[in-house]
Design a protein around this motif. Structure first.
Motif, PDB file in Angstrom:
ATOM      1  N   UNK A  19      35.765  42.803  29.576  1.00 19.95           N
ATOM      2  CA  UNK A  19      36.472  44.006  30.030  1.00 19.95           C
ATOM      3  C   UNK A  19      36.903  43.860  31.495  1.00 19.95           C
ATOM      4  N   UNK A  20      36.007  43.332  32.318  1.00 23.83           N
ATOM      5  CA  UNK A  20      36.348  43.145  33.734  1.00 23.83           C
ATOM      6  C   UNK A  20      37.505  42.159  33.886  1.00 23.83           C
ATOM      7  N   UNK A  21      37.465  41.081  33.118  1.00 24.86           N
ATOM      8  CA  UNK A  21      38.533  40.082  33.207  1.00 24.86           C
ATOM      9  C   UNK A  21      39.875  40.675  32.784  1.00 24.86           C
ATOM     10  N   UNK A  22      39.841  41.500  31.752  1.00 29.05           N
ATOM     11  CA  UNK A  22      41.088  42.094  31.256  1.00 29.05           C
ATOM     12  C   UNK A  22      41.644  43.130  32.225  1.00 29.05           C
ATOM     13  N   UNK A  23      40.749  43.859  32.866  1.00 35.62           N
ATOM     14  CA  UNK A  23      41.194  44.968  33.734  1.00 35.62           C
ATOM     15  C   UNK A  23      41.445  44.544  35.175  1.00 35.62           C
ATOM     16  N   UNK A  24      40.625  43.629  35.687  1.00 32.27           N
ATOM     17  CA  UNK A  24      40.672  43.332  37.129  1.00 32.27           C
ATOM     18  C   UNK A  24      41.159  41.934  37.469  1.00 32.27           C
ATOM     19  N   UNK A  25      41.177  41.028  36.488  1.00 37.68           N
ATOM     20  CA  UNK A  25      41.562  39.649  36.791  1.00 37.68           C
ATOM     21  C   UNK A  25      42.943  39.302  36.247  1.00 37.68           C
ATOM     22  N   UNK A  26      43.119  39.435  34.935  1.00 38.35           N
ATOM     23  CA  UNK A  26      44.390  39.000  34.339  1.00 38.35           C
ATOM     24  C   UNK A  26      45.597  39.704  34.973  1.00 38.35           C
ATOM     25  N   UNK A  27      45.529  41.009  35.245  1.00 41.92           N
ATOM     26  CA  UNK A  27      46.727  41.679  35.793  1.00 41.92           C
ATOM     27  C   UNK A  27      47.179  41.140  37.151  1.00 41.92           C
ATOM     28  N   UNK A  28      46.272  40.534  37.931  1.00 41.07           N
ATOM     29  CA  UNK A  28      46.670  40.065  39.259  1.00 41.07           C
ATOM     30  C   UNK A  28      46.760  38.538  39.331  1.00 41.07           C
ATOM     31  N   UNK A  29      46.510  37.871  38.213  1.00 42.36           N
ATOM     32  CA  UNK A  29      46.431  36.405  38.234  1.00 42.36           C
ATOM     33  C   UNK A  29      47.742  35.773  38.683  1.00 42.36           C
ATOM     34  N   UNK A  30      48.846  36.194  38.112  1.00 42.30           N
ATOM     35  CA  UNK A  30      50.134  35.599  38.470  1.00 42.30           C
ATOM     36  C   UNK A  30      50.469  35.874  39.932  1.00 42.30           C
ATOM     37  N   UNK A  31      50.258  37.084  40.370  1.00 43.29           N
ATOM     38  CA  UNK A  31      50.541  37.440  41.769  1.00 43.29           C
ATOM     39  C   UNK A  31      49.711  36.573  42.730  1.00 43.29           C
ATOM     40  N   UNK A  32      48.455  36.361  42.402  1.00 40.36           N
ATOM     41  CA  UNK A  32      47.599  35.529  43.255  1.00 40.36           C
ATOM     42  C   UNK A  32      48.048  34.076  43.245  1.00 40.36           C
ATOM     43  N   UNK A  33      48.498  33.619  42.081  1.00 43.62           N
ATOM     44  CA  UNK A  33      48.975  32.238  41.989  1.00 43.62           C
ATOM     45  C   UNK A  33      50.225  32.055  42.854  1.00 43.62           C
ATOM     46  N   UNK A  34      51.131  33.021  42.781  1.00 42.52           N
ATOM     47  CA  UNK A  34      52.360  32.930  43.578  1.00 42.52           C
ATOM     48  C   UNK A  34      52.049  32.994  45.067  1.00 42.52           C
ATOM     49  N   UNK A  35      51.093  33.837  45.433  1.00 44.56           N
ATOM     50  CA  UNK A  35      50.744  34.010  46.846  1.00 44.56           C
ATOM     51  C   UNK A  35      49.795  32.921  47.349  1.00 44.56           C
ATOM     52  N   UNK A  36      49.250  32.134  46.421  1.00 46.22           N
ATOM     53  CA  UNK A  36      48.258  31.105  46.771  1.00 46.22           C
ATOM     54  C   UNK A  36      47.129  31.707  47.598  1.00 46.22           C
ATOM     55  N   UNK A  37      46.596  32.813  47.103  1.00 54.69           N
ATOM     56  CA  UNK A  37      45.527  33.495  47.842  1.00 54.69           C
ATOM     57  C   UNK A  37      44.709  34.341  46.878  1.00 54.69           C
ATOM     58  N   UNK A  38      43.460  34.518  47.223  1.00 57.36           N
ATOM     59  CA  UNK A  38      42.590  35.404  46.452  1.00 57.36           C
ATOM     60  C   UNK A  38      42.373  36.664  47.293  1.00 57.36           C
ATOM     61  N   UNK A  39      42.727  37.826  46.766  1.00 59.24           N
ATOM     62  CA  UNK A  39      42.624  39.050  47.567  1.00 59.24           C
ATOM     63  C   UNK A  39      41.181  39.381  47.947  1.00 59.24           C
ATOM     64  N   UNK A  40      41.012  39.842  49.165  1.00 62.87           N
ATOM     65  CA  UNK A  40      39.672  40.204  49.627  1.00 62.87           C
ATOM     66  C   UNK A  40      39.107  41.359  48.807  1.00 62.87           C
ATOM     67  N   UNK A  41      39.971  42.302  48.434  1.00 65.32           N
ATOM     68  CA  UNK A  41      39.447  43.445  47.666  1.00 65.32           C
ATOM     69  C   UNK A  41      38.989  43.021  46.274  1.00 65.32           C
ATOM     70  N   UNK A  42      39.602  41.971  45.721  1.00 61.20           N
ATOM     71  CA  UNK A  42      39.113  41.473  44.431  1.00 61.20           C
ATOM     72  C   UNK A  42      37.713  40.877  44.590  1.00 61.20           C
ATOM     73  N   UNK A  43      37.527  40.081  45.645  1.00 62.82           N
ATOM     74  CA  UNK A  43      36.206  39.474  45.861  1.00 62.82           C
ATOM     75  C   UNK A  43      35.141  40.551  46.059  1.00 62.82           C
ATOM     76  N   UNK A  44      35.505  41.611  46.763  1.00 60.61           N
ATOM     77  CA  UNK A  44      34.536  42.691  46.981  1.00 60.61           C
ATOM     78  C   UNK A  44      34.219  43.404  45.662  1.00 60.61           C
ATOM     79  N   UNK A  45      35.256  43.601  44.844  1.00 60.89           N
ATOM     80  CA  UNK A  45      35.030  44.255  43.543  1.00 60.89           C
ATOM     81  C   UNK A  45      34.127  43.397  42.662  1.00 60.89           C
ATOM     82  N   UNK A  46      34.423  42.099  42.638  1.00 60.89           N
ATOM     83  CA  UNK A  46      33.588  41.195  41.838  1.00 60.89           C
ATOM     84  C   UNK A  46      32.170  41.130  42.395  1.00 60.89           C
ATOM     85  N   UNK A  47      32.062  41.204  43.710  1.00 59.04           N
ATOM     86  CA  UNK A  47      30.738  41.138  44.351  1.00 59.04           C
ATOM     87  C   UNK A  47      29.861  42.304  43.912  1.00 59.04           C
TER      88      UNK A  47
END
Length: 364
Positions: A19-47
């Protein structure tokens, strides 16, 4: 009786991570790939999920929950199903912390494990891989020389995940006829962390190189103290984890292709009805299940404290070959759509190729 099923607890973990992967990871995967960066707010959410801290004993600030490497493999597959780069970024602290937990001295555990039990994302990084032809993570070229009460480290590392922000590095090096691991703080004199590497895939995962120019560390930096550490076990755990990531990504390819072939019509019928497509999907399905068995076997051996060297190598080698094969077939099945960024399979293809060499060539 041998059971290949999940326990009730493992099913709960799988469902939560899916559920977490579907809601919080897949939707931003392409954007992160294009930006070549992992968002800080994603890391905090996963943390906040406690992926690392829950498995650290209470005496060091963690939740002290029982750690199962099989469950961790299931967890990693699910997160990587959302995106391999973001999954590895979220779990990079665990690879470092678990190595300290399993092999560190009491003093090393007391000094380092609380770093991973705070409220904000914190990470160390494990430096196993070296560049160059015939590089083998189990036989590092980085050298450690004992000098009185200190060690002098010289060498280079590459593909150090989250190296751009890690507070400490666990560096493997040859010490005499053995291989040892050393805890090197980021500010150690003689240590240079290179710029983030530009890779074919895994764009969102920041990896760096390390250049160690006669880095001097004390006796307390030797993982495991005077008794040393089982570095092969650390490498085995890393290989099983990589295989689990490739498994999750492979499943993502297959699950994307199946509905696509049902919707895509050619010659007045869905291409899923074409024998060549149906057979290819079936083979992808078989290989994905075979890979899962290898991952679970390696994780189970590690969990029970047995020698998992052969099983971990088999899992990683098979995953490198078959995840690439599955990703390639995903591109082929989508035809022209497989080459454009509107669909994620081209990203998964790049990620598969990169994941396959993250610990050196499997053909060694």
């Amino acid at each position: 009786m041998i059971s290949f099923g999940m326990s009730e607890e493992q099913e709960l973990v799988r469902d939560a991570m899916r559920e977490f992967a579907a809601d919080a990871i897949r939707p931003i995967a392409r954007e992160c790939d294009e930006a070549a960066a992992v968002p800080a707010d994603f890391l905090e959410t996963a943390w906040m999920l406690g992926l690392t801290s829950t498995q650290i004993p209470e005496q060091y600030g963690g939740a002290g929950e029982e750690r199962s490497l099989v469950t961790n493999a299931i967890l990693l597959e699910e997160l990587a199903h959302g995106d391999a780069s973001l999954a590895m970024a979220a779990l990079a602290p665990s690879l470092f912390a678990n190595a300290i937990l399993d092999h560190g001295t009491d003093e090393q555990k007391a000094a380092l494990l609380p770093l991973f039990c705070g409220e904000s994302y914190a990470t160390g990084a494990v430096a196993l891989t070296e560049a160059g032809p015939l590089a083998d993570a189990s036989q590092p070229r980085t050298e450690a020389e004992q000098k009185g009460e200190s060690f002098i480290l010289s060498g280079r590392k590459t593909f150090v995940a989250m190296g751009d922000r890690a507070s400490h590095f666990l560096v493997t090096a040859r010490l005499g006829d053995d291989v040892a691991a050393f805890i090197v703080p980021r500010d150690a004199a003689g240590l240079e962390v290179t710029d983030v590497e530009r890779k074919m895939g895994l764009h969102a995962l920041p990896t760096t190189g390390l250049e160690l120019e006669r880095v001097e560390v004390g006796q307390d930096a030797l993982l495991g103290g005077t008794e040393g550490a089982d570095v092969q076990a650390i490498l085995n755990a890393s290989r099983v984890g990589l295989a689990a990531v490739m498994l999750g990504m492979s499943r993502a390819v297959l699950e994307y292709c199946v509905p696509y072939t049902k919707d895509r019509v050619a010659f007045d019928e869905p291409i899923s009805k074409k024998q060549s497509i149906a057979f290819r999907l079936a083979e992808m399905h078989v290989e994905q299940h075979a890979l899962r068995q290898l991952v679970w076997q390696g994780a189970s051996l590690l969990e029970h404290g047995e020698d998992a060297t052969k099983a971990a190598w088999q899992a990683r080698a098979y995953a490198a070959e078959k995840s690439m094969w599955i990703a390639d077939n995903g591109v082929q099945i989508l035809g022209g759509h497989g080459f454009i960024r509107e669909h994620p399979v081209e990203m998964w293809f790049r990620n598969a190729r990169t994941l396959g060499v993250m610990e050196g060539l499997v053909s060694l």
